[in-house]
Design a protein around this motif. Structure first.
Motif, PDB file in Angstrom:
ATOM      1  N   GLY A 133       0.811  -1.198   0.000  1.00 15.50           N
ATOM      2  CA  GLY A 133       0.000   0.000   0.000  1.00 15.50           C
ATOM      3  C   GLY A 133       0.845   1.248   0.000  1.00 15.50           C
ATOM      4  O   GLY A 133       2.084   1.200  -0.057  1.00 15.50           O
ATOM      5  N   GLY A 134       0.178   2.387   0.106  1.00 13.80           N
ATOM      6  CA  GLY A 134       0.874   3.664   0.057  1.00 13.80           C
ATOM      7  C   GLY A 134       1.794   3.898   1.231  1.00 13.80           C
ATOM      8  O   GLY A 134       2.869   4.486   1.069  1.00 13.80           O
ATOM      9  N   ASP A 135       1.400   3.422   2.435  1.00 21.27           N
ATOM     10  CA  ASP A 135       2.255   3.639   3.611  1.00 21.27           C
ATOM     11  C   ASP A 135       3.590   2.913   3.465  1.00 21.27           C
ATOM     12  O   ASP A 135       4.644   3.492   3.754  1.00 21.27           O
ATOM     13  N   GLN A 158       7.865  11.593  11.417  1.00 19.19           N
ATOM     14  CA  GLN A 158       6.517  12.107  11.213  1.00 19.19           C
ATOM     15  C   GLN A 158       5.634  11.060  10.539  1.00 19.19           C
ATOM     16  O   GLN A 158       4.460  10.874  10.917  1.00 19.19           O
ATOM     17  N   ALA A 159       6.225  10.348   9.549  1.00 21.20           N
ATOM     18  CA  ALA A 159       5.457   9.310   8.863  1.00 21.20           C
ATOM     19  C   ALA A 159       5.111   8.164   9.806  1.00 21.20           C
ATOM     20  O   ALA A 159       4.008   7.591   9.739  1.00 21.20           O
ATOM     21  N   LEU A 160       6.033   7.823  10.724  1.00 16.69           N
ATOM     22  CA  LEU A 160       5.768   6.756  11.694  1.00 16.69           C
ATOM     23  C   LEU A 160       4.662   7.172  12.661  1.00 16.69           C
ATOM     24  O   LEU A 160       3.819   6.344  13.060  1.00 16.69           O
ATOM     25  N   ALA A 161       4.658   8.445  13.044  1.00 16.33           N
ATOM     26  CA  ALA A 161       3.632   8.919  13.973  1.00 16.33           C
ATOM     27  C   ALA A 161       2.235   8.860  13.359  1.00 16.33           C
ATOM     28  O   ALA A 161       1.241   8.723  14.079  1.00 16.33           O
ATOM     29  N   ASN A 162       2.162   8.933  12.032  1.00 21.21           N
ATOM     30  CA  ASN A 162       0.873   8.925  11.348  1.00 21.21           C
ATOM     31  C   ASN A 162       0.451   7.546  10.871  1.00 21.21           C
ATOM     32  O   ASN A 162      -0.589   7.415  10.205  1.00 21.21           O
ATOM     33  N   LEU A 163       1.260   6.507  11.166  1.00 22.32           N
ATOM     34  CA  LEU A 163       0.883   5.158  10.753  1.00 22.32           C
ATOM     35  C   LEU A 163      -0.357   4.698  11.505  1.00 22.32           C
ATOM     36  O   LEU A 163      -0.416   4.788  12.738  1.00 22.32           O
ATOM     37  N   PRO A 164      -1.357   4.167  10.812  1.00 18.65           N
ATOM     38  CA  PRO A 164      -2.576   3.727  11.513  1.00 18.65           C
ATOM     39  C   PRO A 164      -2.384   2.427  12.296  1.00 18.65           C
ATOM     40  O   PRO A 164      -3.012   2.243  13.336  1.00 18.65           O
ATOM     41  N   GLU A 165      -1.501   1.528  11.822  1.00 12.50           N
ATOM     42  CA  GLU A 165      -1.304   0.253  12.508  1.00 12.50           C
ATOM     43  C   GLU A 165      -0.313   0.439  13.659  1.00 12.50           C
ATOM     44  O   GLU A 165       0.874   0.725  13.441  1.00 12.50           O
ATOM     45  N   ALA A 166      -0.773   0.225  14.869  1.00 14.31           N
ATOM     46  CA  ALA A 166       0.069   0.457  16.048  1.00 14.31           C
ATOM     47  C   ALA A 166       1.237  -0.511  16.108  1.00 14.31           C
ATOM     48  O   ALA A 166       2.346  -0.135  16.531  1.00 14.31           O
ATOM     49  N   ILE A 167       1.029  -1.753  15.656  1.00 15.29           N
ATOM     50  CA  ILE A 167       2.089  -2.754  15.750  1.00 15.29           C
ATOM     51  C   ILE A 167       3.301  -2.373  14.907  1.00 15.29           C
ATOM     52  O   ILE A 167       4.447  -2.500  15.342  1.00 15.29           O
TER      53      ILE A 167
END
Length: 275
Positions: A133-135, A158-167
């Motif tokens: 996917g895009g992430d 910043q990109a890591l902070a915006n990741l939806p998957e917590a794992i």
């Protein structure tokens, strides 16, 4: 022709010895080509420059250099010191010149091949395990830029902070913190030269490692590091060229004496005959 026997004798002597000089030069060229003297001096120069045997074996077999008659040794291939010495001593190719930029690019690539895996391998492994996917694509691009230019660390956080998957967010953040700690232990800023400095830890030869540390200690990025290494290579090649010219002078003296003996080149006899 000159209405002077003395001038005619002088011109004749010059002509004869010019022909003999051309003959000596051509014989030297043939000898240097057959014995591959230039390639041998190049190998000796690189041996003096790159004192680590394993790194040297990988460098002289690289497709862009190919200085020896041996199979390619991959940058991440594990070989012993005995195997490396055997590769370097396997005979030289008919190579007369190595582009300084090519040498620099190959050396930097060899220095970074293991360090990139050691420093950023955990990041790449986690990103590769993410769903397509895009992430994942965006993170891969940021990490690639971070390893090649040293830029993008803040963007990555910043990109890591915006990741939806917590794992994945937690795993990548932990891996990035470990990289920061390792970089800090080396006393470096998170720039692109980190991979080079980390790669020095894998060099077994202390003299070569110290030489590279001295060269890289004054640089801030890969471009400056490449310029310093290229200058270092050119200085060594200047010394190699001087040694090669000295060798060819000795060959010229030997061939000249041999021709003089075989052809019975007697200056007084030639001058008397022309007179």
């Amino acid at each position: 022709m000159f209405d002077s026997p003395i001038l005619e004798v002088i011109v004749g002597m010059i002509f004869i010895y010019s022909l003999l000089s051309v003959l000596v030069t051509q014989i030297n060229t043939v000898v240097a080509t057959v014995l591959r003297l230039r390639a041998r001096h190049l190998l000796e120069g690189i041996t003096e420059l790159v004192q680590d045997p394993i790194l040297r074996a990988k460098l002289v077999t690289h497709p862009l250099i190919r200085l020896v008659n041996s199979d390619l040794v991959l940058p991440d291939q594990r070989i012993t010191k005995e195997q490396a010495d055997q590769i370097v001593n396997s005979g030289v190719q008919a190579v007369t010149w190595i582009n300084p930029k090519t040498f620099t690019d190959v050396l930097i690539t060899l220095l970074r091949v293991d360090s990139d895996k050691e420093l950023f391998g955990a990041l790449f492994d986690i990103i590769d395990g993410m769903p397509p996917g895009g992430d994942r694509r965006r993170l891969r691009l940021i990490v690639n830029r971070l390893t090649t230019t040293g830029e993008g660390l803040d963007e990555l956080r910043q990109a890591l902070a915006n990741l939806p998957e917590a794992i994945y967010r937690e795993a990548l953040t932990e891996a990035l913190d470990e990289i920061d700690d390792e970089i800090g232990q080396m006393g470096l800023e998170p720039t692109s030269i980190v991979s080079l400095m980390a790669g020095l830890r894998n060099i077994a030869n202390p003299y070569f490692r110290t030489a590279l540390q001295t060269i890289l200690s004054t640089t801030q990025n890969v471009e400056q590091a490449a310029e310093q290494i290229e200058t270092w290579f050119n200085e060594q090649m200047d010394r190699t060229t001087t040694a090669y010219k000295r060798t060819m002078i000795y060959w010229s003296l030997g061939v000249g004496i041999l021709i003089a003996v075989v052809l019975n080149v007697d200056t007084l006899n030639i001058a008397r005959t022309l007179w």
